[in-house]
Design a protein around this motif. Structure first.
Motif, short mmCIF file in Angstrom:
data_model
loop_
_atom_site.label_atom_id
_atom_site.label_comp_id
_atom_site.label_asym_id
_atom_site.label_seq_id
_atom_site.Cartn_x
_atom_site.Cartn_y
_atom_site.Cartn_z
N GLY A 62 -40.43 -76.13 -30.63
CA GLY A 62 -40.86 -76.79 -31.66
C GLY A 62 -41.88 -76.53 -32.71
N THR A 63 -42.08 -74.96 -33.04
CA THR A 63 -42.84 -74.23 -34.38
C THR A 63 -41.97 -75.39 -35.49
OG1 THR A 63 -42.88 -72.42 -33.70
CG2 THR A 63 -43.27 -72.60 -35.81
N ASP A 64 -42.28 -76.39 -36.18
CA ASP A 64 -41.97 -77.02 -37.29
C ASP A 64 -42.82 -76.16 -38.77
OD1 ASP A 64 -44.72 -78.10 -37.65
OD2 ASP A 64 -44.23 -79.39 -36.83
N GLY A 65 -43.01 -75.40 -38.77
CA GLY A 65 -43.93 -74.49 -39.81
C GLY A 65 -45.25 -73.88 -40.36
N TRP A 66 -45.86 -73.02 -40.04
CA TRP A 66 -46.81 -72.41 -40.09
C TRP A 66 -47.53 -72.60 -41.71
CZ3 TRP A 66 -44.67 -68.39 -37.17
CH2 TRP A 66 -43.39 -68.54 -36.28
N VAL A 67 -49.69 -72.15 -40.81
CA VAL A 67 -50.68 -72.57 -41.01
C VAL A 67 -51.05 -71.17 -40.81
CG1 VAL A 67 -50.12 -75.11 -40.31
CG2 VAL A 67 -51.11 -73.55 -38.57
N GLY A 68 -52.37 -71.84 -41.27
CA GLY A 68 -53.51 -70.30 -41.22
C GLY A 68 -53.97 -70.92 -42.55
N GLY A 69 -55.06 -69.80 -42.82
CA GLY A 69 -55.78 -69.72 -44.23
C GLY A 69 -57.51 -69.51 -43.71
N GLU A 70 -58.02 -68.24 -42.74
CA GLU A 70 -59.18 -68.46 -41.74
C GLU A 70 -59.41 -66.97 -43.07
OE1 GLU A 70 -56.62 -67.02 -38.58
OE2 GLU A 70 -58.93 -67.62 -37.65
N VAL A 71 -60.93 -67.48 -43.37
CA VAL A 71 -61.41 -66.41 -44.16
C VAL A 71 -62.96 -65.80 -43.02
CG1 VAL A 71 -62.81 -66.28 -46.27
CG2 VAL A 71 -60.56 -67.63 -46.55
N SER A 72 -63.05 -64.96 -42.93
CA SER A 72 -63.54 -64.36 -42.69
C SER A 72 -65.21 -64.56 -43.58
CB SER A 72 -64.11 -62.39 -43.01
OG SER A 72 -64.86 -62.27 -42.05
N PRO A 73 -66.32 -64.70 -42.60
CA PRO A 73 -67.62 -65.42 -42.73
C PRO A 73 -68.04 -63.98 -43.84
CG PRO A 73 -67.78 -65.99 -40.24
CD PRO A 73 -66.31 -65.23 -41.22
N TYR A 74 -67.42 -62.06 -42.93
CA TYR A 74 -67.75 -61.51 -43.53
C TYR A 74 -67.40 -61.54 -45.31
CZ TYR A 74 -70.21 -59.92 -39.73
OH TYR A 74 -71.10 -60.01 -38.81
N GLY A 75 -66.39 -62.33 -45.59
CA GLY A 75 -65.70 -62.15 -46.75
C GLY A 75 -63.61 -62.18 -47.05
N LEU A 76 -63.55 -61.65 -45.59
CA LEU A 76 -62.20 -61.09 -45.91
C LEU A 76 -61.21 -62.17 -45.80
CD1 LEU A 76 -60.32 -58.57 -45.38
CD2 LEU A 76 -61.11 -59.03 -42.64
N ALA A 77 -60.44 -62.26 -46.36
CA ALA A 77 -59.51 -63.45 -46.41
C ALA A 77 -58.72 -62.63 -45.23
CB ALA A 77 -58.30 -64.01 -47.13
N LEU A 78 -58.31 -63.07 -43.95
CA LEU A 78 -57.48 -62.79 -42.95
C LEU A 78 -55.74 -62.83 -43.10
CD1 LEU A 78 -59.39 -64.03 -40.20
CD2 LEU A 78 -59.44 -62.50 -41.46
N GLY A 79 -55.16 -63.75 -44.16
CA GLY A 79 -54.10 -64.09 -44.31
C GLY A 79 -53.32 -64.44 -42.48
N VAL A 80 -53.38 -64.40 -41.77
CA VAL A 80 -52.40 -64.77 -40.31
C VAL A 80 -51.63 -66.17 -40.46
CG1 VAL A 80 -52.39 -64.05 -38.02
CG2 VAL A 80 -54.03 -63.16 -39.47
N GLU A 81 -50.70 -65.57 -40.52
CA GLU A 81 -50.56 -67.13 -40.31
C GLU A 81 -49.71 -67.38 -38.60
OE1 GLU A 81 -48.22 -68.36 -44.11
OE2 GLU A 81 -46.84 -67.66 -42.66
N TYR A 82 -49.50 -68.88 -38.59
CA TYR A 82 -50.16 -69.40 -36.76
C TYR A 82 -49.16 -70.09 -36.73
CZ TYR A 82 -54.37 -66.92 -36.84
OH TYR A 82 -55.49 -66.43 -36.69
N PRO A 83 -48.22 -70.48 -35.65
CA PRO A 83 -46.67 -71.74 -35.65
C PRO A 83 -48.04 -72.75 -35.52
CG PRO A 83 -47.55 -70.60 -33.69
CD PRO A 83 -48.10 -69.75 -34.63
N HIS A 84 -46.86 -74.05 -36.54
CA HIS A 84 -47.67 -75.43 -36.16
C HIS A 84 -46.74 -75.79 -35.19
CE1 HIS A 84 -48.01 -79.70 -36.55
NE2 HIS A 84 -49.39 -79.06 -37.76
N ALA A 85 -46.83 -76.75 -34.78
CA ALA A 85 -46.35 -77.17 -33.86
C ALA A 85 -45.83 -78.80 -33.77
CB ALA A 85 -46.63 -77.18 -31.87
#
Lengths: 563, 563
Positions: free
Chosen positions: A70-93
């Motif tokens: 049931g993965t229907d797309g990809w989501v993400g967008g975490e930005v570390s409190p230390y400034g770093l954009a993680l750029g990791v994508e996770y399945p959206h269900a």
């Protein structure tokens, strides 16, 4: 089980750990199988510091494909409190696909029984433990905890809490035997005889709603308690702290598959910005258990609306430390200074209100006035955080703009006894690092009550002048009763005051730390020994971890027939 | 404790009983300390048959003054289903006075600890046991149960359930030690060392809302579970079944006082006709636990509205017996006939829907058509109840006019396979005594579903013709899932059908009795061994008795300090 991990091997490997955990929750003496020291890792398959950092770096900018139905797309967008954009994508269900798929493996998981489930859970925790250095960075760059805290609290301490939940779940399930022969005498007639079989059956699918500040520490107890009792578990992380839980789900799915179970017994529900999926999931009929850490507003909403589920919540509270007298003034100040500073006060267990008699306190060196105590505490905090490197290592980063805004507003609530200051972080220039503010308030002024009677989450403490120790005890009671508390602290050498504080804590169900002056802090609890919260005041309806935390996650079904 | 009953004596007297109960709930083998035979009473201070009857007769027309604070009048007016007006008056409480008074003794009760509380509870049960013959008449003349059933179910079996709850409560509380020494190594530095004290603290005041049909059997588990975990207990009996619980409260208050505790830890809340005090009490902030047996409507209301309390409910359900095949046709018929007849089907565990393939069933003597099975069952019931004396002894009396009305209406729902008949009771001419009705319905007819998919509490069963065993299994699942079930029965010699029924019961959390043909009946459960309900389907949110039934009635408060 035709699987890479056989039941026999898992039991041989992990039963001793389970037995030690069972013994620890019974004696509540110190125990942990998870090393706290970073240098303890690097052998027997665990990642050392460099390998853990490399593993984390390799995750950045990637897509974590869990292979979920049931993965229907990809989501993400975490930005570390230390400034770093993680750029990791996770399945959206698509939950209409994912939830039914999560039920497919429940029968095998149920039929495996409590012991197999427990050792599979221990294997999951073992693999997470081996990657503690990698998880440490994931926790650091989502929660804003400093590295060492992210390592310890996000690593071994969280794993301890998970294992503790597995132990409670196991022992609760085996209190009833698998089978029983029941033979009831009938005088001279033949006895009545029945053969009975008892099976622990899961509730259904459990929803674990993660928080931003302690994604693993607060998440693992519910996750493992539900999984170990036979339920499937859907993990809904905080949108700003997905990575540590996505990795957890990934490990769990790997282990389940290798042990011959359906990996869909554990799944991730990451969400699009503003999607608010927790509210939708929480009332789905398939969801029969919910674990939640977060705001009182949403916790109360869950309790009121997710009526089809067992709901375990940890919400806001107002933590109090009563300061009446001490035989170790310096130890008290340094202990309190550390408690207020650790992770910038962004712990649900950080003291907020310091109730101090306006006439001052007694110490081993004579009396100290209210103003002196507050000034001395301010100096102790200043001393603790005077060195920027140490300050950064202790404070971490402010987790989100709301905390920063509250901190800034706090200075306007009363006389500032200790001003918050910015600390530069040379490694992460974008990190928002702030020392705590201490504001003086008056317990007798109704205007001040609005400040000290509400949770001000973050590095904000109120030194509240009280007319007397008795008034302080009375305010403590009212605070716990009306607002809840995860922790209560007290400093007193007066046995009557000590008794009065204990009475309040026993009657209002709050966990009490008395006269801590050394290396244990009111805001820290140790798995297998300390309870986190009591479940008996408004701050939380459950405690980590006890029988009540696991007993309602499954039911026992009996099948009886004539012998 | 300067009291008539010392802690030492109570422990010496009752600890062996408690230990046996603890062993029984662990092995779930047969055990009971409470004799089932009426002639077993009369020695060692217990009332024999004549003395019990005399004690009951002496209660009639009297006022039971419990000496409760806040008594603002007297209420009563129970009329036995056997016709007798009891004429007993009970205190009516001003709850604004009574509730605060009930809290006064809680501290001593809490501080007494789990073991003392347990043995005080066992002493209460022992004194009730000694008066079993007296209680038997009180239960008979409020519930309408026949004497022998009132004696056994209202006496030893109820006492067993109470003791079982005491055992669960005790073991749950002592899972955490009273104290612990926690010493955490710190490498070359001194270890961190804490001394921790753990106290089981009560929730507050528990409200036990009694039912009309089983005032003691359904009431004792909640009452004793709450009391043994340190709570005060307010007993709100059904207005038509006050006497057995008023006597219970009286005994509890006596024992508490003799043991040096405040008798107000247990109190009675009898009500004026139509007062509806349960609804008012249920949402009082002092009430933190509620146990309720009764209608789904009020149970659901409690769960939705008494949010300040832990709510344990047993509500309505639709109990099914699936009849597919048997190797003991005669045994099956006589077992079912007894189940349908016992206490005129006025048990929450009585089978209602008998699902039978329309093509008939296999037996050891060859096939039987649907009509033959139903006719044979009807004959078995007729045979069982053919003798009026035996019919009276088995049926008891119809408990209230609603049951009688439902019974009369049932005949209009389909083809009557067995008509209900009136049975005269020579001892109690006013008693309404009726044999069960069996009505044929068609599982494939949507019109019939309204009948068989709702609880028709009383001596009404539906023989439902099903297209196939698979259809029957499917209807069983839907019934348990949508309507709940306290019990499920099945008769089959086909291993696939047996497996399918087991699957449904494990997945929908229903307690299953398979192929009962002897002297154990689907509607009977034995304390210490059988679970009553599962707590996992809509018929009840709790089971009698398990860890979940007691674990949330108290919390553990920890006080820790440096060692």
């Amino acid at each position: 089980m035709a699987a890479a991990l056989t039941a026999h091997d898992l039991i041989a490997k992990h039963r001793p750990t389970l037995d030690q955990a069972l013994e620890a929750i019974r004696t509540r003496a110190y125990w942990s199988p998870h090393p706290e020291h970073p240098k303890a890792y690097g052998e027997n398959g665990s990642l050392d510091m460099a390998a853990g950092k490399a593993a984390f770096d390799a995750l950045l900018g990637t897509r974590i494909d869990l292979g979920q139905p049931g993965t229907d797309g990809w989501v993400g967008g975490e930005v570390s409190p230390y400034g770093l954009a993680l750029g990791v994508e996770y399945p959206h269900a698509d939950v209409d696909v994912l939830l039914p798929a999560m039920k497919a493996g429940q029968r095998d998981w149920r039929d495996a029984g409590a012991e197999i489930r427990a050792v599979v859970c221990v294997e999951i925790l073992k693999r997470i433990s081996d990657r503690t250095h990698e998880f440490a960075h994931a926790v650091m760059h989502t929660s804003g905890q400093a590295f060492m805290m992210a390592f310890q609290a996000g690593g071994p301490h969280a794993q301890d809490r998970g294992l503790e939940a597995v132990a409670y779940a196991y022992v609760e399930q085996v209190r009833t035997p698998d089978t029983a022969e029941w033979t009831k005498p009938q005088g001279k007639k033949d006895p009545l005889a029945l053969t009975k079989a008892f099976t622990a059956v899961p509730r259904g699918i459990a929803l674990m709603i993660g928080c931003n500040t302690f994604p693993t520490w607060n998440g693992y107890p519910g996750l493992f308690a539900s999984l170990a009792t036979g339920n499937a578990v859907l993990v809904k992380p905080h949108p700003r702290a997905v990575l540590p839980l996505a990795l957890t789900v990934q490990v769990a799915r790997e282990v389940l598959a290798e042990a011959g179970f359906d990996p869909n017994l554990v799944a991730l529900a990451a969400e699009r910005p503003g999607e608010g999926i927790a509210k939708t999931l929480a009332v789905r009929p398939e969801i029969r258990i919910i674990d939640y850490t977060g705001s009182t507003a949403f916790g109360d909403w869950l309790e009121a609306n997710a009526r089809q589920a067992q709901v375990y919540t940890e919400k806001a509270g107002v933590n109090t430390v009563l300061v009446e007298s001490t035989g170790n003034y310096k130890g008290m100040l340094s202990n309190l200074a550390f408690s207020l500073s650790l992770y910038s006060g962004q712990m649900c267990t950080t003291p907020q209100n310091l109730l101090i008699p306006r006439d001052g306190i007694r110490t081993e060196d004579g009396p100290r006035s209210f103003d002196e105590v507050v000034a001395d505490l301010a100096r102790a905090v200043d001393g603790l955080l005077g060195d920027d490197a140490r300050a950064n290592a202790l404070l971490g980063a402010i987790v989100n703009p709301d905390v920063k805004a509250r901190l800034e507003a706090a200075a306007g609530l009363g006389e500032v006894a200790l001003a918050s200051r910015e600390v530069a972080n040379p490694d992460f220039p974008e990190a928002v690092v702030r020392t705590p503010v201490i504001v003086k308030l008056d317990g007798a002024k109704p205007d001040d009550e609005a400040a000290y009677m509400n949770e001000c989450f973050g590095p904000v403490s109120f030194a509240v002048a009280m007319d007397s120790a008795a008034d302080a005890v009375s305010l403590l009671r009212r605070t716990v009763r009306d607002k809840g508390a995860m922790t209560v602290g007290a400093y007193t050498v007066d046995s009557e005051v000590e008794q009065a504080v204990q009475d309040v804590c026993l009657e209002e169900a709050a966990q009490l730390s008395l006269n801590l002056t050394g290396g244990v802090y009111v805001n820290q609890t140790a798995a297998f020994s300390d309870f986190h919260g009591s479940g008996g005041n408004p701050a939380a309806n459950a405690a980590l971890c006890d029988g009540a935390f696991v007993a309602s996650r499954f039911r026992v079904v009996e099948v009886r027939r004539e012998a």
